[in-house]
Structure formats: C-alpha cells, structure tokens
Design a protein around this motif. Structure first.
Motif, PDB file in Angstrom:
ATOM      1  N   LEU A  65       0.821  -1.205   0.000  1.00  0.00           N
ATOM      2  CA  LEU A  65       0.000   0.000   0.000  1.00  0.00           C
ATOM      3  C   LEU A  65       0.861   1.264   0.000  1.00  0.00           C
ATOM      4  O   LEU A  65       0.546   2.246  -0.679  1.00  0.00           O
ATOM      5  CB  LEU A  65      -0.951  -0.013   1.192  1.00  0.00           C
ATOM      6  N   ASP A  66       1.955   1.228   0.734  1.00  0.00           N
ATOM      7  CA  ASP A  66       2.888   2.351   0.746  1.00  0.00           C
ATOM      8  C   ASP A  66       3.473   2.568  -0.650  1.00  0.00           C
ATOM      9  O   ASP A  66       3.636   3.714  -1.091  1.00  0.00           O
ATOM     10  CB  ASP A  66       3.993   2.100   1.773  1.00  0.00           C
ATOM     11  N   GLN A  67       3.768   1.494  -1.360  1.00  0.00           N
ATOM     12  CA  GLN A  67       4.293   1.598  -2.723  1.00  0.00           C
ATOM     13  C   GLN A  67       3.247   2.200  -3.665  1.00  0.00           C
ATOM     14  O   GLN A  67       3.585   3.000  -4.536  1.00  0.00           O
ATOM     15  CB  GLN A  67       4.741   0.228  -3.243  1.00  0.00           C
ATOM     16  N   LEU A  68       1.979   1.845  -3.493  1.00  0.00           N
ATOM     17  CA  LEU A  68       0.917   2.447  -4.312  1.00  0.00           C
ATOM     18  C   LEU A  68       0.820   3.951  -4.070  1.00  0.00           C
ATOM     19  O   LEU A  68       0.643   4.731  -5.011  1.00  0.00           O
ATOM     20  CB  LEU A  68      -0.426   1.774  -4.043  1.00  0.00           C
ATOM     21  N   ILE A  69       0.946   4.377  -2.811  1.00  0.00           N
ATOM     22  CA  ILE A  69       0.926   5.810  -2.501  1.00  0.00           C
ATOM     23  C   ILE A  69       2.147   6.492  -3.114  1.00  0.00           C
ATOM     24  O   ILE A  69       2.045   7.590  -3.668  1.00  0.00           O
ATOM     25  CB  ILE A  69       0.839   6.033  -0.975  1.00  0.00           C
ATOM     26  N   TYR A  70       3.296   5.840  -3.054  1.00  0.00           N
ATOM     27  CA  TYR A  70       4.518   6.371  -3.676  1.00  0.00           C
ATOM     28  C   TYR A  70       4.326   6.514  -5.188  1.00  0.00           C
ATOM     29  O   TYR A  70       4.664   7.548  -5.769  1.00  0.00           O
ATOM     30  CB  TYR A  70       5.695   5.443  -3.364  1.00  0.00           C
ATOM     31  N   GLU A  71       3.780   5.483  -5.831  1.00  0.00           N
ATOM     32  CA  GLU A  71       3.546   5.533  -7.274  1.00  0.00           C
ATOM     33  C   GLU A  71       2.587   6.674  -7.620  1.00  0.00           C
ATOM     34  O   GLU A  71       2.767   7.363  -8.619  1.00  0.00           O
ATOM     35  CB  GLU A  71       2.993   4.205  -7.790  1.00  0.00           C
ATOM     36  N   ARG A  72       1.579   6.882  -6.780  1.00  0.00           N
ATOM     37  CA  ARG A  72       0.665   8.005  -6.989  1.00  0.00           C
ATOM     38  C   ARG A  72       1.435   9.323  -7.009  1.00  0.00           C
ATOM     39  O   ARG A  72       1.250  10.168  -7.877  1.00  0.00           O
ATOM     40  CB  ARG A  72      -0.381   8.034  -5.880  1.00  0.00           C
ATOM     41  N   ASP A  73       2.324   9.486  -6.044  1.00  0.00           N
ATOM     42  CA  ASP A  73       3.073  10.740  -5.918  1.00  0.00           C
ATOM     43  C   ASP A  73       4.109  10.928  -7.014  1.00  0.00           C
ATOM     44  O   ASP A  73       4.321  12.041  -7.483  1.00  0.00           O
ATOM     45  CB  ASP A  73       3.743  10.808  -4.551  1.00  0.00           C
ATOM     46  N   VAL A  74       4.761   9.855  -7.438  1.00  0.00           N
ATOM     47  CA  VAL A  74       5.822   9.954  -8.452  1.00  0.00           C
ATOM     48  C   VAL A  74       5.250  10.000  -9.865  1.00  0.00           C
ATOM     49  O   VAL A  74       5.653  10.824 -10.683  1.00  0.00           O
ATOM     50  CB  VAL A  74       6.811   8.774  -8.308  1.00  0.00           C
ATOM     51  N   ARG A  75       4.307   9.127 -10.152  1.00  0.00           N
ATOM     52  CA  ARG A  75       3.719   9.060 -11.500  1.00  0.00           C
ATOM     53  C   ARG A  75       2.567  10.058 -11.689  1.00  0.00           C
ATOM     54  O   ARG A  75       2.101  10.259 -12.801  1.00  0.00           O
ATOM     55  CB  ARG A  75       3.179   7.650 -11.767  1.00  0.00           C
ATOM     56  N   LEU A  76       2.072  10.610 -10.569  1.00  0.00           N
ATOM     57  CA  LEU A  76       0.903  11.506 -10.582  1.00  0.00           C
ATOM     58  C   LEU A  76      -0.321  10.797 -11.162  1.00  0.00           C
ATOM     59  O   LEU A  76      -1.009  11.298 -12.040  1.00  0.00           O
ATOM     60  CB  LEU A  76       1.204  12.796 -11.340  1.00  0.00           C
ATOM     61  N   VAL A  77      -0.567   9.588 -10.629  1.00  0.00           N
ATOM     62  CA  VAL A  77      -1.694   8.777 -11.071  1.00  0.00           C
ATOM     63  C   VAL A  77      -2.447   8.231  -9.858  1.00  0.00           C
ATOM     64  O   VAL A  77      -1.895   8.117  -8.763  1.00  0.00           O
ATOM     65  CB  VAL A  77      -1.250   7.592 -11.967  1.00  0.00           C
ATOM     66  N   LEU A  78      -3.704   7.887 -10.085  1.00  0.00           N
ATOM     67  CA  LEU A  78      -4.508   7.183  -9.100  1.00  0.00           C
ATOM     68  C   LEU A  78      -4.473   5.704  -9.460  1.00  0.00           C
ATOM     69  O   LEU A  78      -4.966   5.318 -10.525  1.00  0.00           O
ATOM     70  CB  LEU A  78      -5.951   7.699  -9.125  1.00  0.00           C
ATOM     71  N   PRO A  79      -3.854   4.846  -8.630  1.00  0.00           N
ATOM     72  CA  PRO A  79      -3.804   3.416  -8.938  1.00  0.00           C
ATOM     73  C   PRO A  79      -5.166   2.746  -8.741  1.00  0.00           C
ATOM     74  O   PRO A  79      -5.693   2.721  -7.631  1.00  0.00           O
ATOM     75  CB  PRO A  79      -2.783   2.861  -7.949  1.00  0.00           C
ATOM     76  N   VAL A  80      -5.738   2.224  -9.828  1.00  0.00           N
ATOM     77  CA  VAL A  80      -7.041   1.559  -9.786  1.00  0.00           C
ATOM     78  C   VAL A  80      -6.946   0.210 -10.510  1.00  0.00           C
ATOM     79  O   VAL A  80      -5.932  -0.101 -11.112  1.00  0.00           O
ATOM     80  CB  VAL A  80      -8.157   2.430 -10.420  1.00  0.00           C
ATOM     81  N   ASP A  81      -8.019  -0.543 -10.489  1.00  0.00           N
ATOM     82  CA  ASP A  81      -8.055  -1.876 -11.107  1.00  0.00           C
ATOM     83  C   ASP A  81      -6.855  -2.702 -10.637  1.00  0.00           C
ATOM     84  O   ASP A  81      -6.126  -3.300 -11.425  1.00  0.00           O
ATOM     85  CB  ASP A  81      -8.085  -1.789 -12.640  1.00  0.00           C
ATOM     86  N   LEU A 107      -3.889  11.928 -12.384  1.00  0.00           N
ATOM     87  CA  LEU A 107      -4.573  12.708 -11.361  1.00  0.00           C
ATOM     88  C   LEU A 107      -5.277  13.922 -11.945  1.00  0.00           C
ATOM     89  O   LEU A 107      -6.273  14.384 -11.389  1.00  0.00           O
ATOM     90  CB  LEU A 107      -3.595  13.140 -10.271  1.00  0.00           C
ATOM     91  N   ALA A 108      -4.779  14.421 -13.080  1.00  0.00           N
ATOM     92  CA  ALA A 108      -5.425  15.566 -13.734  1.00  0.00           C
ATOM     93  C   ALA A 108      -6.836  15.226 -14.210  1.00  0.00           C
ATOM     94  O   ALA A 108      -7.644  16.131 -14.441  1.00  0.00           O
ATOM     95  CB  ALA A 108      -4.571  16.032 -14.917  1.00  0.00           C
ATOM     96  N   GLU A 109      -7.158  13.936 -14.342  1.00  0.00           N
ATOM     97  CA  GLU A 109      -8.471  13.509 -14.829  1.00  0.00           C
ATOM     98  C   GLU A 109      -9.475  13.214 -13.719  1.00  0.00           C
ATOM     99  O   GLU A 109     -10.613  12.864 -13.993  1.00  0.00           O
ATOM    100  CB  GLU A 109      -8.321  12.271 -15.717  1.00  0.00           C
TER     101      GLU A 109
END
Length: 140
Positions: A65-81, A107-109
């Motif tokens: 879960l921490d890695q998903l939050i990191y990916e959100r912050d670095v890639r600027l995406v919401l991890p889904v599916d 995240l812009a979407e």
C-alpha cells in the motif's frame, strides 16, 4: 472480493474480504483508491507493475500500500483496477512477496483527496474460515 470504507476518528479505514490473499490485497488497494476519489474513470491510464517483499504478511500489505501511494506521488496517477498475487515464504522465516499491477489514471483527470500514509494502527490480516479478512487505517 469486496471492501468497505470505515470512518476512523480523523482518518479513514478500509475493511475487506476475499477468498484468496492476493484478492484481499487487491480489494484493500481498491478501497484506498475509493478513499482518494469519489468516482474512478472506467478507462484511461496505463498499467504498471510493482513487487514488494517483507518478513510478515502484515508488513507486506503495508509495503504494498505504501508503494501504491509512492507511485501516486511519483507518477501523478490514481492506482485503480488493482490485481495482486501473494506468495508466502517457501521456508520458515523467509520473505513474503507480492507481485501486482494497477491502472494509473492521471490525477489531472480525477478529483482526488490526499491520503498521506498507510498505518500499522489496528491493521489486521487473517484467515477467517474460508476467506481472508483485512482492516487497514490510512492517515488523511
């Protein structure tokens, strides 16, 4: 697999069940996405993969879960599916491993609120009868 968002003082919690441990990890990750965003687009974004290792199943869920939050912050995406496969240690004292993928919606979407971190506070990962149960609190 299913998840439910639960109120938790100033934080938010995700409670989930699934027939397999990998499904539980994916369901909790979906709960994390739902806690960050009211409505998730059904298309768009590219899939990405992650892999984590840890000494216990609870530590593995935390790392994932921490890695998903990191990916959100670095890639600027919401991890889904989210999809995950969990492997238990082959030897006593060995490492647990999760291999997973998610679709990263830019995240812009979406209109998303920030989840600051996953916590160990009240974390539960256990097998109950014929399914896995998990409870995780997130700092908002």
């Amino acid at each position: 697999m299913s998840y439910t968002l639960r109120e938790h003082t100033a934080d938010i919690a995700v409670e989930a069940t699934a027939p397999e441990l990998g499904g539980l990890f994916g369901a909790i990750a979906e709960g994390l996405a739902a806690a960050m965003c009211e409505s998730v687009p059904t298309s768009g974004g590219d899939r990405f993969e992650i892999e984590c290792r840890a000494e216990s199943v609870e530590a593995l869920l935390y790392e994932y879960l921490d890695q998903l939050i990191y990916e959100r912050d670095v890639r600027l995406v919401l991890p889904v599916d989210n999809e995950a496969t969990v492997q238990d240690p082959e030897t006593p004292g060995g490492e647990w491993r999760v291999t997973a993928s998610a679709r990263g919606v830019p995240l812009a979407e979406v209109t998303a609120r920030e989840i600051k971190a996953v916590t160990y506070s009240e974390m539960v990962v256990e097998q109950r009868d014929d399914e896995w149960y998990g409870y995780v609190v997130f700092d908002v």
